[in-house]
Design a protein around this motif. Structure first.
Motif, short mmCIF file in Angstrom:
data_model
loop_
_atom_site.label_atom_id
_atom_site.label_comp_id
_atom_site.label_asym_id
_atom_site.label_seq_id
_atom_site.Cartn_x
_atom_site.Cartn_y
_atom_site.Cartn_z
N LEU A 13 11.24 -0.70 3.06
CA LEU A 13 10.71 -1.78 3.88
C LEU A 13 9.83 -2.72 3.05
CD1 LEU A 13 10.29 -3.01 6.73
CD2 LEU A 13 8.32 -1.47 6.97
N CYS A 14 8.93 -2.15 2.28
CA CYS A 14 8.03 -2.96 1.46
C CYS A 14 8.80 -3.72 0.39
CB CYS A 14 6.95 -2.08 0.83
SG CYS A 14 5.76 -1.40 2.01
N LEU A 15 9.80 -3.07 -0.22
CA LEU A 15 10.62 -3.74 -1.23
C LEU A 15 11.41 -4.89 -0.62
CD1 LEU A 15 12.22 -1.17 -3.72
CD2 LEU A 15 10.64 -3.03 -4.23
N GLU A 19 3.09 -5.72 8.45
CA GLU A 19 3.43 -4.36 8.86
C GLU A 19 2.23 -3.55 9.37
OE1 GLU A 19 6.34 -3.13 9.28
OE2 GLU A 19 7.39 -4.89 8.48
N GLY A 20 1.06 -4.17 9.38
CA GLY A 20 -0.11 -3.47 9.87
C GLY A 20 -0.54 -2.33 8.97
N MET A 21 -0.32 -2.49 7.67
CA MET A 21 -0.75 -1.48 6.69
C MET A 21 -1.94 -2.02 5.91
SD MET A 21 2.88 -0.41 4.93
CE MET A 21 4.39 -0.19 5.86
N SER A 22 -2.60 -1.12 5.21
CA SER A 22 -3.64 -1.58 4.30
C SER A 22 -2.99 -2.06 3.01
CB SER A 22 -4.63 -0.44 3.99
OG SER A 22 -3.98 0.57 3.21
N PHE A 23 -3.72 -2.88 2.27
CA PHE A 23 -3.21 -3.36 0.98
C PHE A 23 -2.92 -2.16 0.07
CE2 PHE A 23 -3.88 -4.49 -3.45
CZ PHE A 23 -3.10 -5.63 -3.59
N ALA A 24 -3.81 -1.16 0.10
CA ALA A 24 -3.64 0.02 -0.76
C ALA A 24 -2.36 0.77 -0.42
CB ALA A 24 -4.86 0.93 -0.64
N THR A 25 -2.03 0.85 0.89
CA THR A 25 -0.82 1.56 1.30
C THR A 25 0.43 0.84 0.82
OG1 THR A 25 -1.91 2.47 3.26
CG2 THR A 25 0.50 2.40 3.28
#
Length: 234
Positions: free
Chosen positions: A180-182, A198-204
C-alpha cells in the motif's frame, strides 16, 4: 558445428521480431544441435527468472525450492564465467540434497548440457543452458569462448528489449501495508502525504517503506517502487 550454432543463435537474436518468434526459433535451433531443451536464467538477488522450454512443473519447482542455491551448474557458472559442458558428478562427491536435485532434474530429462554465463548490468549474471537427456556429453572441439559469449550477450539484449515474459520466476512477497505504501509512493506521494491519507504516523510509513526496500533488495525508494511495479506487486 558448435561455432556455426553460436552464429545461428546470434542471427536468431537479431532477426526475431517478437518474443514468440524468438522462443520458437530457439527451440528449433536447440533441436538442430541435437539437444532437447534450453533455459535462459537471469540471476539477481530478488528478480531471478527463467525463459525456458523446460517442463513447466520443473521450472516452478526450481524457483519455489531455491534450487539455484544448490545447483552446481550455477555455482560453476559464477566461479568460471566461461562456457562449459556438464553432467552429474560422482554421487560420492555430492551431498544428499544435491544428489536428490540431480535425480529430480533427470526425471525431467535434464542430464547433461552446455552452459554459457555472461556478466550483465550492475554486477548480475545471466546464463544460457542447452540440455540433453543423455547421461554424458562429449564435443568434437573445445567451445569457442568468444563466439559463445557474444551469442548469449545478443540473446540477453534481445530478451531485455522485448521484455520477455518469464516462464518461471522467484516469488517475492510484500505485506499488505508495504504494498500500500509503495503504491502511494509510485503515485508520487511523499511519506508525510501517505501518513495523512492512510491515518498512519510518519514513522510507521517510513518503517513499511524501508522494509519493502529491503525485501526488494533495492538501494533506494525509487528503485523499490520501480521493481515492485515491474514485478506486478503493486
Amino acid at each position: 558445428m558448435l561455432r556455426t550454432w553460436f552464429q545461428k543463435l546470434s542471427d536468431i537474436s537479431s532477426l526475431a521480431r517478437t518474443e514468440a518468434m524468438l522462443k520458437e526459433a530457439l527451440t528449433d535451433a536447440v533441436h538442430e544441435l541435437g539437444f532437447d531443451c534450453y533455459a535462459y536464467l537471469n540471476i539477481q538477488p530478488v528478480r531471478s527468472y527463467a525463459v525456458s522450454n523446460y517442463a513447466n512443473e520443473w521450472q516452478q519447482r526450481y524457483f519455489d525450492r531455491d534450487y539455484k542455491d544448490i545447483d552446481t551448474v550455477v555455482k560453476t557458472a559464477r566461479t568460471r564465467m566461461e562456457a562449459f559442458t556438464w553432467a552429474p558428478e560422482s554421487p560420492r562427491k555430492l551431498s544428499s540434497r544435491v544428489r536428490a536435485f540431480y535425480a529430480e532434474a533427470g526425471d525431467f530429462g535434464i542430464r547433461s548440457g552446455i552452459t554459457i554465463p555472461i556478466r550483465t548490468a550492475f554486477g548480475h549474471m545471466s546464463m544460457l543452458t542447452v540440455a540433453s537427456h543423455k547421461p554424458s556429453l562429449s564435443l568434437e572441439r573445445d567451445i569457442d569462448q568468444l563466439a559463445a559469449v557474444t551469442a548469449v550477450a545478443l540473446l540477453h539484449a534481445k530478451l531485455e528489449q522485448q521484455e520477455a515474459e518469464p516462464t518461471a520466476n522467484a516469488q517475492v512477497e510484500l505485506t499488505a501495508r508495504q504494498a500500500l505504501c509503495l503504491k502511494w509512493s509510485a503515485e508520487g506521494k511523499s511519506m508525510r502525504a501517505i501518513a495523512a491519507i492512510e491515518g498512519m504516523s510518519f514513522a510507521t510509513v517510513n518503517f513499511h517503506l524501508n522494509n519493502a526496500r529491503k525485501t526488494l533488495d533495492a538501494g533506494s525508494l525509487a528503485q523499490a517502487t520501480h521493481l515492485a511495479t515491474k514485478l506486478k506487486l503493486i
